[in-house]
Structure formats: structure tokens, C-alpha cells
Design a protein around this motif. Structure first.
Motif, PDB file in Angstrom:
ATOM      1  N   UNK A 230       0.840  -1.209  -0.084  1.00 20.51           N
ATOM      2  CA  UNK A 230      -0.026   0.186  -0.051  1.00 20.51           C
ATOM      3  C   UNK A 230       0.554   1.320  -0.051  1.00 20.51           C
ATOM      4  N   UNK A 231       0.386   2.235  -0.769  1.00 17.49           N
ATOM      5  CA  UNK A 231       0.959   3.589  -0.640  1.00 17.49           C
ATOM      6  C   UNK A 231       0.124   4.471  -0.267  1.00 17.49           C
ATOM      7  N   UNK A 232       0.418   5.248   0.743  1.00 17.46           N
ATOM      8  CA  UNK A 232      -0.289   6.250   1.527  1.00 17.46           C
ATOM      9  C   UNK A 232      -0.061   7.729   1.325  1.00 17.46           C
ATOM     10  N   UNK A 233      -1.082   8.520   0.752  1.00 19.57           N
ATOM     11  CA  UNK A 233      -0.519   9.874   0.749  1.00 19.57           C
ATOM     12  C   UNK A 233      -0.516  10.659   1.759  1.00 19.57           C
ATOM     13  N   UNK A 234       0.654  11.453   2.086  1.00 17.23           N
ATOM     14  CA  UNK A 234       0.577  12.320   3.340  1.00 17.23           C
ATOM     15  C   UNK A 234       1.645  13.694   2.995  1.00 17.23           C
ATOM     16  N   UNK A 235       1.592  14.366   3.889  1.00 18.84           N
ATOM     17  CA  UNK A 235       2.387  15.631   3.740  1.00 18.84           C
ATOM     18  C   UNK A 235       3.452  15.685   4.892  1.00 18.84           C
TER      19      UNK A 235
ATOM     20  N   UNK B 179       3.186  11.385  -9.941  1.00 20.17           N
ATOM     21  CA  UNK B 179       3.970  12.513 -10.000  1.00 20.17           C
ATOM     22  C   UNK B 179       4.508  12.657  -8.564  1.00 20.17           C
ATOM     23  N   UNK B 180       4.273  11.973  -7.617  1.00 18.67           N
ATOM     24  CA  UNK B 180       4.501  12.033  -6.125  1.00 18.67           C
ATOM     25  C   UNK B 180       5.734  11.268  -5.658  1.00 18.67           C
ATOM     26  N   UNK B 181       6.626  12.092  -5.049  1.00 20.10           N
ATOM     27  CA  UNK B 181       7.729  11.375  -4.619  1.00 20.10           C
ATOM     28  C   UNK B 181       7.418  10.482  -3.488  1.00 20.10           C
ATOM     29  N   UNK B 182       8.184   9.321  -3.226  1.00 20.82           N
ATOM     30  CA  UNK B 182       8.150   8.342  -2.305  1.00 20.82           C
ATOM     31  C   UNK B 182       8.792   8.539  -1.261  1.00 20.82           C
ATOM     32  N   UNK B 183       8.426   8.412   0.001  1.00 28.44           N
ATOM     33  CA  UNK B 183       9.073   8.510   1.233  1.00 28.44           C
ATOM     34  C   UNK B 183       8.753   7.146   2.138  1.00 28.44           C
ATOM     35  N   UNK B 184       9.438   7.131   3.261  1.00 27.11           N
ATOM     36  CA  UNK B 184       9.349   6.270   4.417  1.00 27.11           C
ATOM     37  C   UNK B 184       9.094   4.864   3.662  1.00 27.11           C
TER      38      UNK B 184
ATOM     39  N   UNK C  18       3.852   7.611   1.313  1.00 29.34           N
ATOM     40  CA  UNK C  18       4.473   6.441   2.340  1.00 29.34           C
ATOM     41  C   UNK C  18       4.070   5.225   1.782  1.00 29.34           C
ATOM     42  N   UNK C  19       5.311   4.381   1.229  1.00 24.43           N
ATOM     43  CA  UNK C  19       5.302   3.291   0.656  1.00 24.43           C
ATOM     44  C   UNK C  19       5.393   2.205   1.505  1.00 24.43           C
ATOM     45  N   UNK C  20       4.462   1.101   1.581  1.00 24.59           N
ATOM     46  CA  UNK C  20       4.747  -0.012   2.596  1.00 24.59           C
ATOM     47  C   UNK C  20       4.667  -1.302   1.742  1.00 24.59           C
TER      48      UNK C  20
END
Length: 764
Positions: A704-709, A757-762, A729-731
Motif C-alpha cells: 500500500x502507498x499512503x498519501x501524506x504531507x 508524480x508524487x515522490x515516495x518517502x518512508x 509513504x510506501x509500505x
């Protein structure tokens, strides 16, 4: 064997006499006969021959003298209509009853009155009505109902087969007695029943006896209910909704283990069945029938702070400044009744300038510090108010049978004076109520807390031509609708209220909160159960008072645990009789709660995404595990965890200590990771974790990938993050949004987001 006549207690539907099909419905004429109970023994009998009733006349202990009622046949009708590929409606009442003259939406609950085509087959002993995904069979004699899905599997049936040892039926399909109409359904051995609105006991209702009547529950542990809803789900493969405002009882295998007994204090039952193995699909079909919720404004998903009561403008400004000084973001400050001059169980919209000065200037002061204002109201008016005589003379108040203003019931008044109730069924009174909100909204009030509304009196008379049996439970629906509509009509934004009372259809007017919980772990646990039960009956946006509203002194540990629960609830508000500001509970509590509030703001993109998906799909934002995992027999009885949207599994910690605590919880099928620690949890089993005060499990399904800021330093509310870049946030190592396409995400301004287009973090 000799028999004697005895007085009848009810009418029992027994014999189908004729069937007529029209373009819209199948009309089944049914003969009802008098019936009575056996006295000390369980069972029912009529004046029909014993062999027709299935009585075992050879039983050695069968009494020789059995008193039976006269037949006294009565003409009844059953109307069967199809309202969707999985939706069938059954209306049963005496021939000539008003319900047959009215459309499905006559009570204001149903909003989609369209019909669909059907097929009908009649034989000597049965009549079968079929839709796209179900069939309904009516047995002609003795009268009975069976519902099957497309696979031919029985999902619901009346309990005509259930008998005591001498053959007397113990739960006839439909009975009509002095207390109204009852419908008895057979419960399978492994069948679970869930729903019926905001009930604070176990979410699986088997073994419980429920009274569905809106009450000022005075807490979450009294057995009363602020928001009952006559909607339930069966794990056998159906959902159901009784289209009524009358009081309903639901005996879920309590008195008779194999019977779901439903009672309606009316002469008719108007029942919709939603046939599907998927509770999410059933909820979607229910919201198609009764209307969707709406997505609250972005700021509503921030942190709310309140207290009963803030007594002055200075006090609220100090709280706002205190939040800013301590780095705690907050979007809404709530003001309870002190804004009124006559402020005890009264709303006459007369602003208290002595305490709060100019309303516009006060609201602007708060807004400059980043806060919006929430105001308390209720639908009652004190005779001491200067507007009361005008409301009475214009006929804007609910009347009694003696044609004088009716008195509020169920809520004690502090001074002994009765309170008048606004008659929202009167179009002029409804317009008056809406118009009173105009100046407040023009000055910048953001949201109204629609408190109370459960006190409609039994003798109440309203302007609308609606039978009195429906009025008590419909009143909260009318009240919350009037305020919500006022906001929608007088502003250019989607409306939001914060409602306590409710009934079927109330989900259209978000949000709701769980009422006055006790500040104990039991109160916190009951609150969650109430929210999960409500979610199965009223899909929308529900929340709760962080810390509970009353009771023992709230401990710092419980305040933190409740804040964590609130941070991952659909809406987040702290409120109570005593202070709820984080700094009131010590440095450790302040530090931990601030971190979880900030995490809430970091999750705003996910909350916003899931809010839109929930409304679009007719689902609650907070969901029992049963909605996401209906085939898991463990998940359907779990009521100490929940899904927030479709991806997050939230595990509240019910403890009032500041010390670390062990927490055992069930994880459904799949591979899961803790959002904050990356710890892995295998599905289909229970896990035990050791949690310090600053930890609560928030699990994400692998893949799952969760959009966050990222929450910037100094941000004080949602306005400060509306233009912050989003990231994923990629899990589980897959840079995809589970089951989502670019159109499934919209930013805070309504524009679509392409997740590529969103950068992946965490990445875990």
C-alpha cells in the motif's frame, strides 16, 4: 380433546387468497386470523383445526382442554416491489392502511423512489418474485417468506418452522397486536447480526434485546441510545432497513435463541432487504436508497478543541494563544451555551455581548489566530426567552393534544420550566430556524453543534400530516436537516454539523458524535463500539469526545490514549465538562498528544482521499473489520479495532495508566506493517505488543502507498498546509496506491492527483 374459546391477543397472517401483479409491484392479499399464546407454555394457536397448525395431538402431556380464539378473519395486504438489482421492498399492513397510499419517501428517509422490473411466478402453493440478484418466495398456506440469492442459497426466512415440542409455533412470521406489528426471522446457528445504530454494547448483537427509540442517553453505559437506526446486517448474506419513524424493538436471539424478533409500534411494517454477501455493497445500496453523505470541508479534518464551558471571549482567546505557543495545530474552537443570554436548554439566537462582545470581532480574533468557531445549539426554547411568545403565537412550536405548547420529555430541566420545541415540519417554522443562522454564518461561524433533539413528547402534535407514532424518532432527522440545509443555503460550501441525536437518514447530514461518554476506559471502549455499530447503519462521518465528557477525574494516561484514538478517527475533537487542553495533563501528556495531533495533520491527504471515496461508494469512513473482511468469522465479531478508510487498521489502547501496557489484537488476512515502526504482522491471527505511552499500533497492508504531507514548523491549522506538497509513504516496497487510479485522488482544491508524480518517502 375438547377446546374452549378465549380472547385473541393478536392477528396472525395465515392464508394467501389472491395475487395481483402490476407494473410496479406484486400485491398479495393475505387473510389474518386471531391468535393467542398458550399461557404458561411458549407457543401460539389460532381457531384453525389443530392439524392445520401442526399440533402434535399425540403428545402425552398435551392438555385436554385448550382454549382457542375465534377466527375473526381480517384482510391484509403484502406489497412486494423491486428497487434495485439487490433490493426488494415488502410492505405488510391491514388492507386500506395509509402506507399503501404513500410513496416510499413519505417519511423523509427514503430519497430514491424508483422501481425496477421483476419477474413473478405463481403456483398452487407459492408465489415467487425475482429480481436480478435474488428471489423472494411467499408460501400461501401457512404464510411464510424465504429469500434466496442468485446461487439459490437461502439468506433470510421467517421463523415459521420453529416450534415447541407439541408443535405449536413459537415465532409466527407476522403478528399484529396491541403494541404494533412483529416480524420474526429465523437465525441460523452460525449467523451473526450487526447494526441497529449507535448501540454501545458488543457490535455483534446476538443475545441482545434492543430498544430503538432516540433518547437523551445520559452517557454510554445506561442502555439508552442517542442514534438508533433500524438498519442491520446478517452474515447469512443480507442487510435490512425498516422504513419507519416508529419505535422498533430487536430481540436478537435473546428470548428465543433461533429468532430475530422485530417489533414496530405501528400497524404496518415497511421493510427493505439488500441481498449481497458483501456488507460494503449492502451499505452502498442503502445509501442509494436513502441518499449519500457529503464530504465535510478540509478544515473539519483538523483538530477541534472545546470545553463545557468557556465562559468568556478572553478565556477562548487565551486557549487559542496557548495552542499556538505550544506548537499544537488546531482548526476549530467550540463554544457551548454561554454564548446565549438565556443559556440553559434554550436556543433563541440572542448573542451574549456581555461575555463575548461583538460576535463578528470575536470570530475575526479567533480566525486571525488560525481558529474557526463552532457554536452549540438545541431545538428547544425556554419560555423565559423574549422570542418565545412570538414563536407560540405563530404556531412554530410543537403542540400538545390540549392545543398548547408541548413540553420537552426525557431531559430534566434545571429550573423546572418546560421547554418548547421548534416544529420543523412547519415550513414557516423551519424557515424561521434557518434564517436565525444567517447573521451567524455571515459573521463567520463555521459549524453548529446540534446538541439534544431526543425530547419530542409522546403527546406531541405537529403541522405535518404524519401519524404520531413516527414523530419522536423523525424529529432528530428534521432538526439536523434544517441546520445542515441552512448552512448549505446560506454559504457556498458543503454543510457540516456536529450532531448528537439521529435516526435513519441522519448520515446525510454529517457529522455525528458519540454523545456524553464517561471518562473511563469502559467509556472509551463503549464509545468505539457505538461508532462501529452506527457505521453499519449510517455510513458517514462519526466521531467522539476525546477524554470523555463526564465522570471520574480524567487521568493523563487515558487522555493520551483517547487522543491517539481520536487522531485516527474520521473527525477529531477534544471536549468535556472539565478542561481538555493538552497542557492541563502534564508535560509528558502534552509532548505525546502534540505529536499525535501533528501526525493527524500529516495524514490529511489520506483522510481527504478516503472521505471522498467513502461518500462516492456509500461507506462509512470508520469501518468495522467485518465490512472489509466479511468472510472472516473472527473479523465480524471484533469491536476493539477498526479500519479507517480502506487501508489503515487502527488499534486503540484502552488503558488509563501512563505506564507501558500490553495490547492483544486480531489482525485479519494479509501482511501488515506498523506505519510508524515498520514492524511486520502476519494476518489471520492475534498479536500481543508492549506499548509505551507514546505508541498506538496503526497498521497498513503490505503493498500500500499512503498519501501524506510533511507538517512544517509553525503551521497552526489546515490553511497552513493546503499548498504543501504531497508524498507517498510506501509500505511493502511497491510504489502504487492499492486499487487506486489517478482519478481516485483529488487534492484539497478538488483537482485530480496523478500518484505517479508524487515522490515516495518512508519506504518499509
Amino acid at each position: 380433546m375438547s377446546t374452549h374459546r378465549r380472547e385473541a391477543e393478536a392477528k396472525m397472517l395465515r392464508h394467501v387468497e389472491r395475487v395481483t401483479a402490476t407494473a410496479e409491484a406484486v400485491w398479495v392479499d393475505v387473510q389474518a386470523v386471531s391468535a393467542t399464546t398458550l399461557g404458561a407454555m411458549p407457543g401460539w394457536l389460532t381457531g384453525e383445526p389443530f392439524e392445520d397448525q401442526g399440533v402434535e395431538t399425540t403428545m402425552p402431556n398435551l392438555p385436554e382442554d385448550i382454549t382457542v380464539p375465534p377466527l375473526d378473519p381480517e384482510e391484509w395486504r403484502l406489497k412486494i416491489s423491486v428497487h434495485g438489482p439487490r433490493t426488494v421492498r415488502l410492505v405488510a399492513a391491514p388492507r386500506g392502511s395509509r402506507v399503501f397510499e404513500e410513496k416510499a419517501g413519505w417519511l423523509g428517509i427514503v430519497t430514491d423512489e424508483s422501481y425496477e422490473s421483476y419477474q413473478v411466478h405463481e403456483a398452487d402453493d407459492i408465489v415467487e418474485v425475482s429480481g436480478e440478484s435474488f428471489s423472494l418466495t411467499v408460501t400461501k398456506y401457512p404464510f411464510a417468506l424465504v429469500v434466496k440469492n442468485t446461487e439459490g442459497r437461502t439468506v433470510a426466512r421467517t421463523s415459521d418452522r420453529l416450534r415447541q415440542v407439541a408443535g405449536f409455533p413459537v415465532a409466527p412470521p407476522i403478528l399484529h397486536g396491541q403494541r404494533g406489528l412483529s416480524l420474526n426471522m429465523e437465525l441460523a446457528g452460525d449467523e451473526s447480526i450487526l447494526g441497529f445504530g449507535e448501540m454501545f454494547g458488543r457490535v455483534e448483537k446476538n443475545g441482545q434485546h434492543l430498544e430503538l427509540r432516540t433518547d437523551d442517553a445520559l452517557g454510554t453505559g445506561t442502555g439508552l441510545c442517542y442514534k438508533p437506526v433500524p438498519v442491520w446486517h446478517s452474515s447469512a448474506g443480507y442487510g435490512a432497513f425498516i422504513n419507519t419513524g416508529a419505535a422498533v424493538t430487536a430481540d436478537v436471539g435473546h428470548r428465543q435463541p433461533s429468532v430475530l424478533g422485530l417489533g414496530v409500534e405501528d400497524e404496518a411494517i415497511d421493510l427493505f432487504l439488500f441481498i449481497s454477501d458483501d456488507p460494503a455493497q449492502r451499505l452502498a445500496d442503502y445509501t442509494t436508497l436513502t441518499g449519500p453523505s457529503v464530504v465535510p470541508p478540509v478544515w473539519a479534518f483538523g483538530y477541534w478543541m472545546g470545553r463545557c464551558r468557556y465562559h468568556s471571549r478572553r478565556e477562548m482567546v487565551d486557549v487559542s494563544e496557548g495552542l499556538t505557543a505550544r506548537g499544537i495545530p488546531c482548526d476549530v474552537l467550540h463554544l457551548d451555551p454561554d454564548w446565549l443570554v438565556v443559556d440553559r436548554l434554550n436556543t433563541d439566537f440572542i448573542w451574549n455581548e456581555e461575555r463575548f462582545g461583538s460576535r463578528h470581532e470575536f470570530i475575526m480574533d479567533l480566525f486571525q489566530s488560525g481558529r474557526r468557531l463552532s457554536l452549540w445549539e438545541l431545538p428547544y426554547v425556554d419560555p423565559a426567552s423574549p422570542v418565545y411568545p412570538e414563536l407560540e403565537s405563530r404556531g412554530y412550536l410543537v403542540r400538545s393534544s390540549a392545543d398548547e405548547p408541548a413540553a420537552l420529555e426525557g431531559t430534566p430541566t434545571p429550573d423546572g420550566r418546560s421547554r418548547g420545541l421548534i416544529d420543523f415540519s412547519n415550513p414557516d417554522a423551519r424557515r424561521w430556524w434557518k434564517d436565525q443562522h444567517r447573521a451567524f454564518l455571515d459573521d463567520g461561524v463555521a459549524v453548529f453543534k446540534t446538541d439534544f433533539g431526543e425530547g419530542f413528547p409522546r403527546e406531541g402534535v405537529v403541522a405535518a400530516d404524519i401519524p404520531s407514532t413516527h414523530l419522536h424518532n423523525l424529529y432528530p432527522l428534521w432538526y439536523n436537516a434544517a441546520t445542515s440545509e441552512a448552512i448549505a443555503e446560506l454559504t457556498d460550501r458543503d454543510p457540516l454539523v456536529w450532531g448528537r441525536s439521529g435516526w435513519a437518514g441522519s448520515h446525510r447530514y454529517p457529522g455525528q458524535w458519540g454523545g456524553d461518554a464517561e471518562s473511563t476506559t469502559a467509556g472509551m471502549r463503549a464509545t468505539l463500539r457505538g461508532g462501529l455499530s452506527y457505521a453499519l447503519s449510517a455510513p458517514g462521518f462519526w466521531s467522539h469526545d476525546i477524554g470523555g465528557f463526564f465522570g471520574p477525574e480524567l487521568t493523563p494516561g487515558l487522555y493520551v490514549r483517547w487522543t491517539q484514538f481520536g487522531a485516527f478517527s474520521p473527525l477529531m475533537r477534544a471536549h468535556g465538562l472539565r478542561p481538555r487542553e493538552p497542557w492541563e495533563f502534564g508535560e509528558q501528556a502534552l509532548h505525546v498528544t502534540r505529536e499525535w495531533i501533528r501526525r493527524r495533520y500529516e495524514m490529511l491527504p489520506y483522510l481527504w482521499q478516503q472521505a471522498h471515496m467513502s461518500v462516492r461508494e456509500g461507506l462509512p469512513m470508520m469501518r468495522p473489520l467485518y465490512v472489509a473482511f466479511p468472510q472472516d468469522p473472527v473479523a465480524r465479531v471484533v469491536d476493539d479495532t477498526f479500519m479507517l478508510g480502506q487501508e489503515l487498521l487502527i488499534v486503540p489502547v484502552f488503558d488509563d495508566s501512563a505506564e507501558p501496557v500490553s495490547r492483544t489484537f486480531y489482525v485479519p488476512d494479509g501482511e501488515w506493517l506498523d506505519m510508524f515502526t515498520g514492524e511486520h504482522f502476519a494476518g489471520g491471527q492475534h498479536h500481543t505488543v508492549h506499548l509505551p505511552l507514546d505508541a498506538m499500533p496503526v497498521l497498513v497492508r503490505s503493498g500500500t502507498s499512503i498519501p501524506a504531507l510533511e507538517m512544517p514548523d509553525g503551521a497552526s491549522n489546515t490553511d497552513d498546509v493546503l499548498y504543501q506538497p504531497w508524498h507517498l509513504r510506501v509500505f511493502g516496497g511497491r510504489n502504487t496506491v492499492r486499487g487506486a487510479r489517478p482519478r481516485d485522488l483529488v487534492d484539497f482544491h478538488g483537482d485530480p492527483v496523478d500518484t505517479r508524480s508524487l515522490p515516495a518517502r518512508h519506504v518499509f
